[in-house]
Write a protein that holds these residues in place. Structure first.
Motif, PDB file in Angstrom:
ATOM      1  N   GLU A  34      -1.681 -17.067   9.714  1.00  0.00           N
ATOM      2  CA  GLU A  34      -2.711 -16.705  11.082  1.00  0.00           C
ATOM      3  C   GLU A  34      -2.856 -18.002  11.931  1.00  0.00           C
ATOM      4  OE1 GLU A  34      -6.696 -14.598  11.750  1.00  0.00           O
ATOM      5  OE2 GLU A  34      -7.068 -16.359  10.786  1.00  0.00           O
ATOM      6  N   PHE A  45      -1.431 -13.572   4.700  1.00  0.00           N
ATOM      7  CA  PHE A  45      -0.844 -12.402   3.982  1.00  0.00           C
ATOM      8  C   PHE A  45       0.405 -12.687   3.170  1.00  0.00           C
ATOM      9  CE2 PHE A  45       2.092  -9.003   3.189  1.00  0.00           C
ATOM     10  CZ  PHE A  45       1.161  -7.955   2.474  1.00  0.00           C
ATOM     11  N   LYS A  79       1.448  -2.212  -0.669  1.00  0.00           N
ATOM     12  CA  LYS A  79       0.806  -3.336   0.045  1.00  0.00           C
ATOM     13  C   LYS A  79       0.971  -2.943   1.449  1.00  0.00           C
ATOM     14  CE  LYS A  79      -0.070  -6.659  -2.962  1.00  0.00           C
ATOM     15  NZ  LYS A  79      -1.227  -7.406  -3.130  1.00  0.00           N
ATOM     16  N   VAL A  81      -1.047  -0.895   3.395  1.00  0.00           N
ATOM     17  CA  VAL A  81      -2.441  -0.788   4.197  1.00  0.00           C
ATOM     18  C   VAL A  81      -2.872  -2.401   4.303  1.00  0.00           C
ATOM     19  CG1 VAL A  81      -4.671  -0.152   4.115  1.00  0.00           C
ATOM     20  CG2 VAL A  81      -2.770   1.431   3.082  1.00  0.00           C
ATOM     21  N   GLU A  82      -2.780  -3.212   3.311  1.00  0.00           N
ATOM     22  CA  GLU A  82      -3.179  -4.661   3.259  1.00  0.00           C
ATOM     23  C   GLU A  82      -2.670  -5.334   4.528  1.00  0.00           C
ATOM     24  OE1 GLU A  82      -3.680  -8.530   0.682  1.00  0.00           O
ATOM     25  OE2 GLU A  82      -3.045  -6.753  -0.335  1.00  0.00           O
ATOM     26  N   ILE A  84      -0.654  -3.754   7.362  1.00  0.00           N
ATOM     27  CA  ILE A  84      -1.154  -3.618   8.444  1.00  0.00           C
ATOM     28  C   ILE A  84      -2.397  -4.092   9.050  1.00  0.00           C
ATOM     29  CG2 ILE A  84      -1.374  -1.513   9.825  1.00  0.00           C
ATOM     30  CD1 ILE A  84       1.621  -2.058   9.494  1.00  0.00           C
ATOM     31  N   LYS A  85      -3.275  -4.164   8.287  1.00  0.00           N
ATOM     32  CA  LYS A  85      -4.530  -4.556   8.501  1.00  0.00           C
ATOM     33  C   LYS A  85      -4.497  -5.933   8.792  1.00  0.00           C
ATOM     34  CE  LYS A  85      -9.371  -4.784   6.623  1.00  0.00           C
ATOM     35  NZ  LYS A  85     -10.371  -4.462   5.580  1.00  0.00           N
ATOM     36  N   PHE A  86      -3.757  -6.619   8.089  1.00  0.00           N
ATOM     37  CA  PHE A  86      -3.868  -8.245   8.532  1.00  0.00           C
ATOM     38  C   PHE A  86      -2.972  -8.346   9.901  1.00  0.00           C
ATOM     39  CE2 PHE A  86      -2.058 -12.532   8.212  1.00  0.00           C
ATOM     40  CZ  PHE A  86      -3.051 -13.310   8.052  1.00  0.00           C
ATOM     41  N   LYS A  88      -2.440  -6.298  12.639  1.00  0.00           N
ATOM     42  CA  LYS A  88      -2.723  -5.175  13.704  1.00  0.00           C
ATOM     43  C   LYS A  88      -3.224  -5.772  14.841  1.00  0.00           C
ATOM     44  CE  LYS A  88      -4.178  -0.457  14.675  1.00  0.00           C
ATOM     45  NZ  LYS A  88      -4.978   0.340  13.934  1.00  0.00           N
ATOM     46  N   SER A  90      -1.989  -8.406  16.782  1.00  0.00           N
ATOM     47  CA  SER A  90      -1.797  -9.728  16.964  1.00  0.00           C
ATOM     48  C   SER A  90      -0.664  -9.815  17.744  1.00  0.00           C
ATOM     49  CB  SER A  90      -1.633 -10.285  15.603  1.00  0.00           C
ATOM     50  OG  SER A  90      -0.459  -9.931  15.044  1.00  0.00           O
ATOM     51  N   ILE A 122       2.262  -1.820  17.306  1.00  0.00           N
ATOM     52  CA  ILE A 122       0.923  -2.082  16.904  1.00  0.00           C
ATOM     53  C   ILE A 122       0.773  -3.587  17.070  1.00  0.00           C
ATOM     54  CG2 ILE A 122       0.446  -0.322  15.336  1.00  0.00           C
ATOM     55  CD1 ILE A 122       0.874  -2.132  13.061  1.00  0.00           C
ATOM     56  N   CYS A 123       1.803  -4.360  17.464  1.00  0.00           N
ATOM     57  CA  CYS A 123       1.814  -5.561  17.456  1.00  0.00           C
ATOM     58  C   CYS A 123       2.569  -6.157  18.626  1.00  0.00           C
ATOM     59  CB  CYS A 123       2.306  -6.555  16.420  1.00  0.00           C
ATOM     60  SG  CYS A 123       1.378  -6.535  14.976  1.00  0.00           S
TER      61      CYS A 123
END
Length: 230
Positions: A34, A45, A79, A81-82, A84-86, A88, A90, A122-123
């Protein structure tokens, strides 16, 4: 609102400039680092993945990840879900984005999810290789060359590693987009490197001696006679 960017890298079971996922190759490591308001936050991640297939020799030479090491690692589906959540929402920074985006979308597609997910939907994808080619045209712009050119420490990069490379990419990207990269050829500019070198009093200037001048004149006259005056 602070701008959130993610530097991302993957390692895979195979390499191919046209997209090795078409040949059934899989992701074995994925890392995302990040960047918030142009600062690397330390949030990340990272996971190794069991590809349930063999690793090509050419790919192994690059990342040095063995099949035995991956046997007890999670599957991509464990992995997703984790991950995509991280990432999404960005700006996703990837060096040679076509390769990694192709692999990730292929992995997601193979899960046969009820709702279609593509990371480029989504990004926002930012290809740092394209940026580097604009900043340094007609030069090699792989990560190692960019690290050397931008003074980014890559001494631990003996082999490719998704986590190491994502961290390096984050630093490279920040320097590439800092608007401080400029080549100045004006030797009268006091901020120019050439000006500072030429105006240092302690630099020793070595002039050609008589023998060297004579040799140069003989050679020049030979060239002039043979190729210019004919």
């Amino acid at each position: 609102m602070k701008k959130r960017q993610i530097a991302l890298d993957t390692e895979t079971t195979g390499i191919n400039k046209f997209g090795a996922h078409y040949l059934g190759h899989k992701i074995i490591e994925i890392a995302a680092v990040e960047i918030l308001d142009r600062k690397i936050t330390g949030k990340k991640f990272h996971t190794y993945l069991n590809p349930r297939r063999l690793i090509d020799k050419e790919a192994y030479k690059i990342h040095n990840i063995k099949e035995d090491f991956l046997k007890d690692k999670p599957l991509f589906k464990d992995k997703i879900v984790e991950f995509i959540k991280f990432i999404k929402g960005s700006d996703l920074i990837i060096h040679n984005a076509r390769f990694d985006v192709g692999f990730i979308n292929n992995e997601i597609n193979m899960l046969n999810l009820k709702k279609e997910i593509k990371i480029d939907k989504i990004c926002t994808i930012i290809d740092s290789l394209n940026i580097a080619r604009k900043v340094f045209p007609c030069k090699k712009n792989n990560l190692n060359d960019l690290c050397f050119r931008l003074s980014v420490n890559n001494k631990d990069r003996k082999f490719h590693s998704a986590l190491l490379d994502a961290n390096i990419l984050a630093e490279v990207f920040l320097k590439l987009t800092s608007n401080q990269i400029k080549i100045d050829f004006d030797i009268n500019n006091k901020n120019n490197i050439e000006y500072n070198i030429l105006n240092k009093k302690n630099i020793k200037i070595i002039y050609a001696n008589k023998k060297e001048i004579l040799s140069n004149n003989i050679f020049f006259n030979f060239i002039k006679k043979k190729y210019i005056n004919n």
